[in-house]
Design an enzyme around this catalytic site. Structure first.
Site, PDB file in Angstrom:
ATOM      1  CD  GLU A 278      -3.324   0.228   1.963  1.00  0.00           C
ATOM      2  OE1 GLU A 278      -4.272  -0.448   1.542  1.00  0.00           O
ATOM      3  OE2 GLU A 278      -3.209   0.544   3.162  1.00  0.00           O
ATOM      4  CD  GLU A 281      -2.589   0.942  -4.786  1.00  0.00           C
ATOM      5  OE1 GLU A 281      -2.635   0.038  -3.925  1.00  0.00           O
ATOM      6  OE2 GLU A 281      -3.585   1.355  -5.404  1.00  0.00           O
ATOM      7  CB  CYS A 298      -7.749  -3.085   5.436  1.00  0.00           C
ATOM      8  SG  CYS A 298      -6.114  -2.581   4.989  1.00  0.00           S
ATOM      9  CB  SER A 318      -5.481   0.697  -1.823  1.00  0.00           C
ATOM     10  OG  SER A 318      -4.553  -0.348  -1.889  1.00  0.00           O
ATOM     11  CE  LYS A 357     -11.360  -8.421   7.099  1.00  0.00           C
ATOM     12  NZ  LYS A 357     -10.522  -7.792   6.065  1.00  0.00           N
ATOM     13  CD  GLU A 360     -12.069  -9.131   2.223  1.00  0.00           C
ATOM     14  OE1 GLU A 360     -11.955  -9.604   3.368  1.00  0.00           O
ATOM     15  OE2 GLU A 360     -11.333  -8.239   1.785  1.00  0.00           O
ATOM     16  CD  GLU A 365     -14.723  -9.111  -7.273  1.00  0.00           C
ATOM     17  OE1 GLU A 365     -14.985  -9.929  -6.363  1.00  0.00           O
ATOM     18  OE2 GLU A 365     -15.479  -8.165  -7.556  1.00  0.00           O
ATOM     19  CB  CYS A 502     -10.992  -4.768  13.207  1.00  0.00           C
ATOM     20  SG  CYS A 502     -10.443  -4.110  11.643  1.00  0.00           S
TER      21      CYS A 502
END
Lengths: 574, 161
Positions: A278, A281, A298, A318, A357, A360, A365, A502
């Protein structure tokens, strides 16, 4: 100051205080169901009623302000009878399947039934009969268990400002549901699970994956490994009556090994990896004048929110996968090759503080060579259930260490679990990347804490970075309109969907203790403080993986394995 | 068309919600799903809130009405005269429940609290016609009349083409 008497006790209260708060200040507990701290009272459930001298009816204490000379009784027979009747009516319109309920032993309705000694069925009649919504891969909605307190609706609308669910219909047919009762999976819901944390019953709960995980563990052909998110280690102790904010990393590792996981890794390793990717990037975006500001990716709840509501800004996200997905991808490529394991036989389980999650990990993808990066996600609560089922007594567990090389981590990784942590970790590495010097003072206090939006200007060498941290998805619209106005050119923005990060995620232990978030956050910063290495780029395992496999951050192979793309969900739903 | 309906109202002001929904129902006869989404976007409200309001009030319908609307009075006088049986008979005959519309869109069955014609209880109202002192035996005959009318109309329409 106002003086009044509650249960013959003289009480000093401030003006505009509610009866509920005044009673609390002298240690008198009044039960509540719909009441939410810091939100405007609705007075809907009536369980908090009290008797006020000179007033005809019973008064809801959560919404009634104190007045001079009031004489209040919170425990008179009339009050007790009224409350008991309310509980009885709620219980009689409820499935009463406590023995096989996921919230057995941690249910507010059950507690009230116990408290008011319900011993018989006085009101037997028609019960509401709604289907369970299992459309989502993260959460289940069981409206038959709903007592219509409205706390989930208010959390979704007023705190998170997502508005996926609301009251529909009226009277006996009232139901908290998504538009057209279509199921969470086709609604705007970001599956953050904050509604689960406030639900008094099991009407909202996670979609459990414990069965799949146990089946995989008992399958001899599978190489089952676990990874633990930073926020889990500071909260799971609460389920075992340890003080808030106890760090139990060592016991967790032992516990997972005893459950039958072949290897136990630390998601913190890939949090460091995320930082490497990151930070580079971000440097690339700034130097080559690409799309700015860059958003962190994230938090899958935040990603889903952006995909639903601002698909035009997807390029700002990102492209880094979230840490546990990176860990899965590295395990099934680098580690599998190193150990001579077929990635198809590897089964990666993530222990996460989070419900999204789960969604996710099922995203199409997120795979490498068409093999899904992560196979199953367990929330903190599900792990506790597994420990209990398998007779793993947490109190007497010895401590153990993570397996390597995907177990080593820095202090920067552990603070990923709290709002501002990803930003702070990234800045520590970005400073080194840009200036080549070690950062002296590692703490960025401006971006810590529980404020909704935290802004700071960071000087790195000659560069001036405008950064912001959004704490809780409810504050993000303000940030986005600020970006669109364009008064300040932001470079880097961190967003976490859950208030506090979190550490207060939707998969964490459920209890209504207001001080929990602060204590848990403190625990993470303490772990960071005690670490000998507090910067991602100094993590030796990370240096090795780049040497042996990934070449350098943002290299072609790193892009294939560690980066992802996003989807315009507005088109998907319509 | 919907945009014209919105023009009267200030955007992003949630207090306009019910008035807008009423206007939409006046035009369409019900609240179509895609229009509800447009209302939510216009007033910057979550879709769930608009849907919540639309289902809370009895005046709003989410499905189009049938060609003929049958209203069975369930007021006190009609109740005493056993209008419940009339309703059951209609439900059986039409194979739908109160509040629903037949698959051929010919009939919608509703209940009302009191029509105000208690002297001729039990009362059934179909479109503009009132049927007093209805008995269960009359029901097939009444419905047949509307079905025949519909058939004749279809014949006439196709004949003209």
């Amino acid at each position: 100051m106002i003086e009044l008497t509650i249960n013959n006790i003289k009480v000093q209260a401030e003006e505009n205080m509610t009866i509920l708060d005044a009673a609390k200040s002298v240690g008198i507990h009044i039960p509540t169901l719909c009441h939410m701290k810091d939100l405007f009272p609705t007075g809907a459930c009536r369980i908090c009623v009290v008797e006020v001298d000179g007033m005809k009816g019973l008064i809801p204490s959560c919404s009634y302000p104190v007045a001079e000379g009031m004489e209040i009784k919170t425990n008179s027979t009339r009050v007790k009878n009224a409350r008991k009747t309310i509980v009885e009516l709620l219980v009689e319109n409820h499935p009463q399947d406590c023995l096989i309920c996921v919230r057995n032993g941690n249910c507010e309705l059950q507690n009230l039934a116990k408290k008011y000694s319900l011993r018989e069925h006085r009101y037997i009649g028609e019960k509401k009969n709604h289907a369970i919504d299992i459309s989502s891969s993260s959460m289940e909605r069981d409206p038959a268990k709903c007592i219509l307190c409205g706390r989930c609706v208010r959390t979704c609308n007023e705190i998170q400002k997502v508005g996926a669910i609301d009251f529909t219909n009226r009277g006996f047919r009232t139901n908290v549901t998504t538009p057209y009762n279509k199921g969470l999976n086709v609604s705007d819901c970001i599956l953050c699970g904050q509604c689960i944390l406030v639900c008094p019953t099991a009407a909202l709960r996670e979609r459990s994956s414990t069965k799949e995980v146990m089946n995989a563990i008992s399958n001899k052909n599978k190489f089952v490994v676990a990874q633990i998110a930073p926020a889990v280690r500071a909260t799971i102790g609460e389920e075992y009556n340890l003080p808030l904010g106890s760090n139990v990393t060592g016991q967790l590792v032992t516990g997972l090994r005893r459950l039958g996981f072949k290897r136990v890794f630390d998601t913190n390793f890939s949090a460091d990896l995320t930082i490497m990717e990151e930070a580079s990037e971000l440097a690339d975006r700034i130097i080559n004048k690409k799309v700015l500001p860059m958003f962190t990716s994230c938090c899958p709840g935040w990603v889903k929110y952006l995909e639903h509501n601002h698909p035009e800004m997807i390029d700002n996200l990102s492209t880094c996968k979230s840490p546990h997905e990176m860990e899965g991808a590295v395990l099934k490529s680098y580690y599998a090759k190193k150990m001579g394991i077929d990635p198809k036989d590897m089964y990666v389980v993530s222990i996460m503080p989070c419900t999204v999650k789960k969604f996710e990990s099922a995203r199409p993808e997120l795979n490498y060579n068409k093999i899904q990066d992560v196979d199953a996600v367990l929330t903190t609560r599900e792990l506790v259930r597994l420990f209990n089922m398998m007779g793993i007594d947490f109190d007497d567990l010895p401590e153990d260490e993570f397996d390597n090389p995907l177990g080593e981590s820095s202090g920067a990784a552990v603070i990923f679990g709290t709002s501002g942590g990803v930003m702070e970790a990234a800045l520590r590495t970005a400073y080194f990347n840009i200036t080549g010097k070690e950062l002296e003072k590692l703490e960025f206090y401006d971006i810590r804490g529980l404020e909704g939006i935290k802004k700071s200007i960071i000087h790195i060498g000659e560069m001036e970075l405008n950064v912001a941290v959004v704490n809780g998805i409810g504050n993000v619209e303000q940030m986005i309109s600020e970006i669109k106005e364009g008064k300040i050119k932001y470079h880097f923005i961190e967003v976490m969907a859950c208030p506090g990060g979190c550490i207060n995620g939707g998969g964490q232990p459920i209890h209504q203790k207001p001080e929990k978030v602060k204590k848990r956050i403190q625990a993470l910063y303490e772990i960071d403080q005690k670490m000998s290495n507090r910067k991602s780029y100094n993590n030796v395992s990370i240096q090795n993986i780049y040497k042996e496999f990934l070449i350098e951050p943002n290299s072609h192979i790193a892009h294939n394995i560690l980066h992802t793309s996003y989807t315009d969900r507005r088109k998907l739903i319509k | 068309m919907v945009e014209q309906l919105f023009q009267k109202y200030e955007p992003s002001n949630r207090s306009n919600l019910i008035a807008i929904l009423q206007d939409i129902q006046n035009v369409f006869g019900y609240l179509p799903e895609n229009v509800i989404q447009q209302v939510a976007d216009y007033l910057k409200l979550p879709l769930s809130s608009v849907y919540g309001v639309a289902t809370f009030y009895n005046q709003f319908r989410l499905k189009p009405l049938g060609k003929n609307v049958i209203r069975v009075c369930r007021g006190t006088a009609c109740h005493v005269k056993e209008s419940e049986n009339i309703l059951s008979a209609l439900e059986l005959e039409l194979k739908i429940k109160a509040g629903e519309t037949t698959r051929d869109k010919l009939f919608t069955l509703e209940t009302v609290a009191c029509i105000g014609a208690c002297s001729i209880a039990p009362v059934v109202n179909i479109n503009d016609e009132y049927y007093g002192r209805v008995t269960i035996r009359e029901i097939p005959k009444i419905l047949k009349k509307f079905r025949l009318e519909n058939k004749a109309q279809i014949k006439q329409n196709t004949g003209e083409e």
